[in-house]
Design a protein around this motif. Sequence first.
Motif, PDB file in Angstrom:
ATOM      1  N   GLU A  70       0.833  -1.211   0.000  1.00 25.38           N
ATOM      2  CA  GLU A  70       0.000   0.000   0.000  1.00 25.38           C
ATOM      3  C   GLU A  70       0.864   1.255   0.000  1.00 25.38           C
ATOM      4  O   GLU A  70       0.595   2.200  -0.743  1.00 25.38           O
ATOM      5  N   ASN A  71       1.898   1.298   0.824  1.00 24.21           N
ATOM      6  CA  ASN A  71       2.705   2.523   0.920  1.00 24.21           C
ATOM      7  C   ASN A  71       4.221   2.315   0.960  1.00 24.21           C
ATOM      8  O   ASN A  71       4.975   3.219   0.634  1.00 24.21           O
ATOM      9  N   CYS A  72       4.671   1.125   1.376  1.00 18.69           N
ATOM     10  CA  CYS A  72       6.081   0.998   1.773  1.00 18.69           C
ATOM     11  C   CYS A  72       7.099   1.037   0.635  1.00 18.69           C
ATOM     12  O   CYS A  72       8.297   1.081   0.891  1.00 18.69           O
ATOM     13  N   MET A  73       6.625   1.027  -0.624  1.00 21.54           N
ATOM     14  CA  MET A  73       7.590   1.076  -1.725  1.00 21.54           C
ATOM     15  C   MET A  73       7.554   2.405  -2.482  1.00 21.54           C
ATOM     16  O   MET A  73       8.210   2.553  -3.513  1.00 21.54           O
ATOM     17  N   LYS A  74       6.782   3.344  -1.974  1.00 24.56           N
ATOM     18  CA  LYS A  74       6.719   4.647  -2.645  1.00 24.56           C
ATOM     19  C   LYS A  74       8.049   5.362  -2.460  1.00 24.56           C
ATOM     20  O   LYS A  74       8.720   5.182  -1.428  1.00 24.56           O
ATOM     21  N   SER A  75       8.413   6.195  -3.422  1.00 23.97           N
ATOM     22  CA  SER A  75       9.795   6.711  -3.414  1.00 23.97           C
ATOM     23  C   SER A  75      10.127   7.491  -2.139  1.00 23.97           C
ATOM     24  O   SER A  75      11.239   7.407  -1.628  1.00 23.97           O
ATOM     25  N   GLU A  76       9.160   8.229  -1.577  1.00 25.63           N
ATOM     26  CA  GLU A  76       9.493   9.016  -0.375  1.00 25.63           C
ATOM     27  C   GLU A  76       9.806   8.114   0.826  1.00 25.63           C
ATOM     28  O   GLU A  76      10.485   8.515   1.756  1.00 25.63           O
ATOM     29  N   VAL A  77       9.315   6.862   0.770  1.00 26.93           N
ATOM     30  CA  VAL A  77       9.574   5.925   1.869  1.00 26.93           C
ATOM     31  C   VAL A  77      10.861   5.150   1.603  1.00 26.93           C
ATOM     32  O   VAL A  77      11.746   5.059   2.454  1.00 26.93           O
ATOM     33  N   ILE A  78      10.976   4.628   0.400  1.00 25.17           N
ATOM     34  CA  ILE A  78      12.051   3.671   0.110  1.00 25.17           C
ATOM     35  C   ILE A  78      13.361   4.374  -0.294  1.00 25.17           C
ATOM     36  O   ILE A  78      14.442   3.813  -0.178  1.00 25.17           O
ATOM     37  N   HIS A 112       4.105  10.691  -9.510  1.00 24.42           N
ATOM     38  CA  HIS A 112       4.348  12.093  -9.141  1.00 24.42           C
ATOM     39  C   HIS A 112       4.029  12.344  -7.671  1.00 24.42           C
ATOM     40  O   HIS A 112       4.526  13.275  -7.063  1.00 24.42           O
ATOM     41  N   SER A 113       3.146  11.499  -7.100  1.00 25.24           N
ATOM     42  CA  SER A 113       2.681  11.723  -5.737  1.00 25.24           C
ATOM     43  C   SER A 113       3.549  10.919  -4.781  1.00 25.24           C
ATOM     44  O   SER A 113       4.061   9.856  -5.140  1.00 25.24           O
ATOM     45  N   GLN A 114       3.679  11.414  -3.534  1.00 25.03           N
ATOM     46  CA  GLN A 114       4.538  10.725  -2.557  1.00 25.03           C
ATOM     47  C   GLN A 114       5.936  10.529  -3.139  1.00 25.03           C
ATOM     48  O   GLN A 114       6.620   9.551  -2.853  1.00 25.03           O
ATOM     49  N   LEU A 115       6.306  11.478  -3.988  1.00 23.62           N
ATOM     50  CA  LEU A 115       7.618  11.444  -4.622  1.00 23.62           C
ATOM     51  C   LEU A 115       8.624  12.076  -3.666  1.00 23.62           C
ATOM     52  O   LEU A 115       8.343  13.115  -3.070  1.00 23.62           O
ATOM     53  N   SER A 116       9.772  11.461  -3.548  1.00 24.52           N
ATOM     54  CA  SER A 116      10.808  12.053  -2.704  1.00 24.52           C
ATOM     55  C   SER A 116      11.112  13.466  -3.183  1.00 24.52           C
ATOM     56  O   SER A 116      11.311  13.685  -4.381  1.00 24.52           O
ATOM     57  N   PRO A 117      11.163  14.422  -2.253  1.00 26.65           N
ATOM     58  CA  PRO A 117      11.307  15.832  -2.656  1.00 26.65           C
ATOM     59  C   PRO A 117      12.559  16.114  -3.495  1.00 26.65           C
ATOM     60  O   PRO A 117      12.566  17.023  -4.319  1.00 26.65           O
ATOM     61  N   ILE A 278     -14.625  12.155  -8.559  1.00 32.23           N
ATOM     62  CA  ILE A 278     -13.520  12.800  -7.845  1.00 32.23           C
ATOM     63  C   ILE A 278     -12.161  12.174  -8.113  1.00 32.23           C
ATOM     64  O   ILE A 278     -11.122  12.762  -7.875  1.00 32.23           O
ATOM     65  N   GLY A 279     -12.151  10.956  -8.657  1.00 32.15           N
ATOM     66  CA  GLY A 279     -10.876  10.309  -8.969  1.00 32.15           C
ATOM     67  C   GLY A 279     -10.206   9.787  -7.725  1.00 32.15           C
ATOM     68  O   GLY A 279     -10.869   9.293  -6.808  1.00 32.15           O
ATOM     69  N   ALA A 280      -8.858   9.927  -7.648  1.00 31.26           N
ATOM     70  CA  ALA A 280      -8.146   9.421  -6.463  1.00 31.26           C
ATOM     71  C   ALA A 280      -6.878  10.224  -6.230  1.00 31.26           C
ATOM     72  O   ALA A 280      -5.908   9.717  -5.692  1.00 31.26           O
ATOM     73  N   ASP A 281      -6.887  11.487  -6.657  1.00 30.39           N
ATOM     74  CA  ASP A 281      -5.691  12.301  -6.494  1.00 30.39           C
ATOM     75  C   ASP A 281      -5.549  12.699  -5.025  1.00 30.39           C
ATOM     76  O   ASP A 281      -6.383  13.428  -4.483  1.00 30.39           O
ATOM     77  N   VAL A 282      -4.473  12.214  -4.389  1.00 31.07           N
ATOM     78  CA  VAL A 282      -4.290  12.441  -2.954  1.00 31.07           C
ATOM     79  C   VAL A 282      -4.263  13.941  -2.632  1.00 31.07           C
ATOM     80  O   VAL A 282      -4.589  14.364  -1.527  1.00 31.07           O
TER      81      VAL A 282
END
Length: 376
Positions: A70-78, A112-117, A278-282
Amino acid sequence: MRIYYLTFPLFLLAFLSSCKTVENEHQPSLKTSLKGKFLMGVAVNDAQTSEQDTAGLRLIKQHFNAVAAENCMKSEVIHPEENRYDFTRSDRFVAFGEKYKMAITGHTLIWHSQLSPWFCVDKEGKNVSREVLIERMKNHIHTVVGRYKGRIQGWDVVNEAFEDDGSYRKTKFYEILGEDYIPLAFQFAHEADPNAELYYNDYSMAHKGRRDAVVRMVTQLKAKGIRIDAVGMQGHMQMDFPVAKEFEKSLLAFANTGVQVMITEIDMTILPTSKQNIGADVGTNFEYKKEMNPYPDALPDSVAQAWNTRMEEFFNLFLKHSDKISRVTVWGVTDADSWRNDWPIRGRKDYPLLFDRNHQPKPIVEAILKSVNKNN
Ligand code: G3I
């Protein structure tokens, strides 16, 4: 006689534990019933992969044979800093999937979302050059995919690259690389693990604009000889969107390009929104108002029934096209786990998943099992 007294409890124990096994085998199970149709997947969180959520774990083992991160492989995390990766949570996720013999989906490489800054900018915050971004994408994808080579069935390589009208989403990746970033991402993922399946994953796919854009993109990738195995149609639904017929049109259009279809990220909100489709854009958020949280205690029966009926309509559609669908994944185990409780308005109580907050199956689960049996 003494031997009898000693061995009897052991016999009893063995008998009881064999009864338990038999009972488990006969418990209704989505994954067992759907065998031969498609994999039944679920997105898992850290409480589940660390096995702290024991009630959730019981449902995962009983009903699902595929897991997505669900979240643990997104770039800001990994990959929180350019020269620092953190695989603590993703290692646990992959080990969890292996332990329970699940098909594992890595989610997600380029989003693009939860992307490491740091990913697309330099120290002054200005966009990096084309060459630098390509190199960063390559390093990121090679490192992450390479680490789990041979252990992950497939990757969501690019996530949510289009708008509803089919135009490219104006992400940093697009700003710097134009549409080239998509084939590059798929190429790097394939280099890192040539046997892994590669997916494109997006929401609101029932929109004609997105449908046409995704068909065009898949066709172009294939024409260039770039591997793509499936299109993931995220199932973040509302009670009035999508229209099943339009969803079906997209499903068939994607299958016609020669890839598999995966129904990913299923959940269906029952709560009102101030915007249709509404889609799913966080990034979309609205202020909390009491009237926007109409079911803080429980769902009235008639509303629950309408929800089950609509969800059943979609599962019947998936069963109808099971020859084109390789996996159906729900976005969380129980209602309590769902991101929907906090999006697009924080602090509401939603009821979007197949199992309720007491870990009980909703009527939809029984309905799916019945439909499968009827069609077998
Ligand atoms: O872990 C922190 C916690 O420490 C902190 O106290 C809390 C306070 O806000 O936030 C927690 O992080 C949240 C995280 O989920 C874990 O719960 C983030 O704020 C929140 O933004 C994040 O939301 C996730 C969202 O993607 C953004 O990454 C959802 O759980 C996740 O379900 C959702 O999934 C996405 C798919 O990846 C792509 N498609 C759309 C889908 C729904 O947005």
